[in-house]
Motif scaffolding. Structure first.
Motif, PDB file in Angstrom:
ATOM      1  N   ILE A  84       0.894  -1.150   0.000  1.00  0.00           N
ATOM      2  CA  ILE A  84       0.000   0.000   0.000  1.00  0.00           C
ATOM      3  C   ILE A  84       0.933   1.200   0.000  1.00  0.00           C
ATOM      4  O   ILE A  84       1.784   1.326   0.877  1.00  0.00           O
ATOM      5  N   VAL A  85       0.785   2.048  -1.007  1.00  0.00           N
ATOM      6  CA  VAL A  85       1.739   3.123  -1.222  1.00  0.00           C
ATOM      7  C   VAL A  85       1.073   4.472  -0.962  1.00  0.00           C
ATOM      8  O   VAL A  85       0.045   4.791  -1.559  1.00  0.00           O
ATOM      9  N   ALA A  86       1.671   5.249  -0.068  1.00  0.00           N
ATOM     10  CA  ALA A  86       1.197   6.599   0.239  1.00  0.00           C
ATOM     11  C   ALA A  86       2.326   7.581  -0.048  1.00  0.00           C
ATOM     12  O   ALA A  86       3.499   7.275   0.182  1.00  0.00           O
ATOM     13  N   ILE A  87       1.969   8.736  -0.560  1.00  0.00           N
ATOM     14  CA  ILE A  87       2.942   9.792  -0.820  1.00  0.00           C
ATOM     15  C   ILE A  87       2.692  10.899   0.189  1.00  0.00           C
ATOM     16  O   ILE A  87       1.557  11.364   0.341  1.00  0.00           O
ATOM     17  N   ASP A  88       3.745  11.314   0.901  1.00  0.00           N
ATOM     18  CA  ASP A  88       3.570  12.282   1.990  1.00  0.00           C
ATOM     19  C   ASP A  88       2.921  13.579   1.504  1.00  0.00           C
ATOM     20  O   ASP A  88       3.123  14.018   0.386  1.00  0.00           O
ATOM     21  N   GLY A  89       2.105  14.131   2.384  1.00  0.00           N
ATOM     22  CA  GLY A  89       1.431  15.391   2.097  1.00  0.00           C
ATOM     23  C   GLY A  89       0.212  15.262   1.210  1.00  0.00           C
ATOM     24  O   GLY A  89      -0.382  16.259   0.813  1.00  0.00           O
ATOM     25  N   ASP A 101      -4.292  -1.876  11.140  1.00  0.00           N
ATOM     26  CA  ASP A 101      -4.815  -2.990  10.341  1.00  0.00           C
ATOM     27  C   ASP A 101      -3.831  -3.397   9.256  1.00  0.00           C
ATOM     28  O   ASP A 101      -3.631  -4.587   8.995  1.00  0.00           O
ATOM     29  N   ILE A 102      -3.220  -2.412   8.621  1.00  0.00           N
ATOM     30  CA  ILE A 102      -2.222  -2.711   7.587  1.00  0.00           C
ATOM     31  C   ILE A 102      -1.033  -3.435   8.208  1.00  0.00           C
ATOM     32  O   ILE A 102      -0.550  -4.435   7.663  1.00  0.00           O
ATOM     33  N   THR A 107       0.236  -7.143   3.988  1.00  0.00           N
ATOM     34  CA  THR A 107       0.541  -6.048   3.076  1.00  0.00           C
ATOM     35  C   THR A 107       1.429  -5.043   3.791  1.00  0.00           C
ATOM     36  O   THR A 107       1.224  -4.737   4.959  1.00  0.00           O
ATOM     37  N   ARG A 108       2.390  -4.512   3.077  1.00  0.00           N
ATOM     38  CA  ARG A 108       3.335  -3.563   3.671  1.00  0.00           C
ATOM     39  C   ARG A 108       2.987  -2.140   3.242  1.00  0.00           C
ATOM     40  O   ARG A 108       2.718  -1.890   2.069  1.00  0.00           O
ATOM     41  N   LEU A 109       3.002  -1.217   4.180  1.00  0.00           N
ATOM     42  CA  LEU A 109       2.777   0.194   3.903  1.00  0.00           C
ATOM     43  C   LEU A 109       4.110   0.849   3.557  1.00  0.00           C
ATOM     44  O   LEU A 109       5.075   0.737   4.299  1.00  0.00           O
TER      45      LEU A 109
END
Length: 134
Positions: A84-89, A101-102, A107-109
């Motif tokens: 699971i990919v998040a981009i800061d901001g 939960d992640i 699944t890796r964040l």
């Protein structure tokens, strides 16, 4: 002879490994990364985009369906997402319960920096996949 060639081609195509990922957000950084991954990383498949705005739910961006954050873990399980990919901001921000939960899942964040180039972000994703035992 054509049947045998077609059969062999189908066998080899099925053995291609793809890594399903989920990308958080649809703002420009995620939009840009999604397009880059589709063009440059044929072994990474974005199975869902996550956004909290009601008018984007079930729409498509680059052919990828957008879902609510509440659907995230169901989607991760359904598609056996590796990352699971998040981009800061970028919105939406994941709440602590969802992060827990992640962490408890398979699944890796991965948190990426928005000032990093798409090529560098891709390197980070490959490193995370490798660290994840893939």
């Amino acid at each position: 002879m054509n049947r045998i060639c077609q059969w062999a081609k189908n066998i080899f195509q099925r053995q291609t490994i793809t890594y399903p990922i989920i990308l958080i957000g649809i703002d420009y950084p995620s939009f840009s990364l999604a397009k880059y991954l589709q063009e440059e990383a044929k072994d990474i498949r974005i199975v869902a985009l996550i956004d909290e705005e009601p008018w984007t739910n079930k729409t498509k961006v680059h052919g990828i369906t957008v879902y609510y954050p509440s659907d995230l873990m169901t989607l991760a399980d359904k598609y056996r997402a590796q990352l699971i990919v998040a981009i800061d901001g970028q919105q939406p921000e994941l709440n602590p319960e969802l992060i827990a939960d992640i962490s408890a899942s398979n699944t890796r964040l991965v948190q990426l920096h928005h000032h990093t180039s798409n090529a560098e972000q891709l390197k980070t994703l490959y490193q995370a996949l490798e660290a994840n035992g893939q």
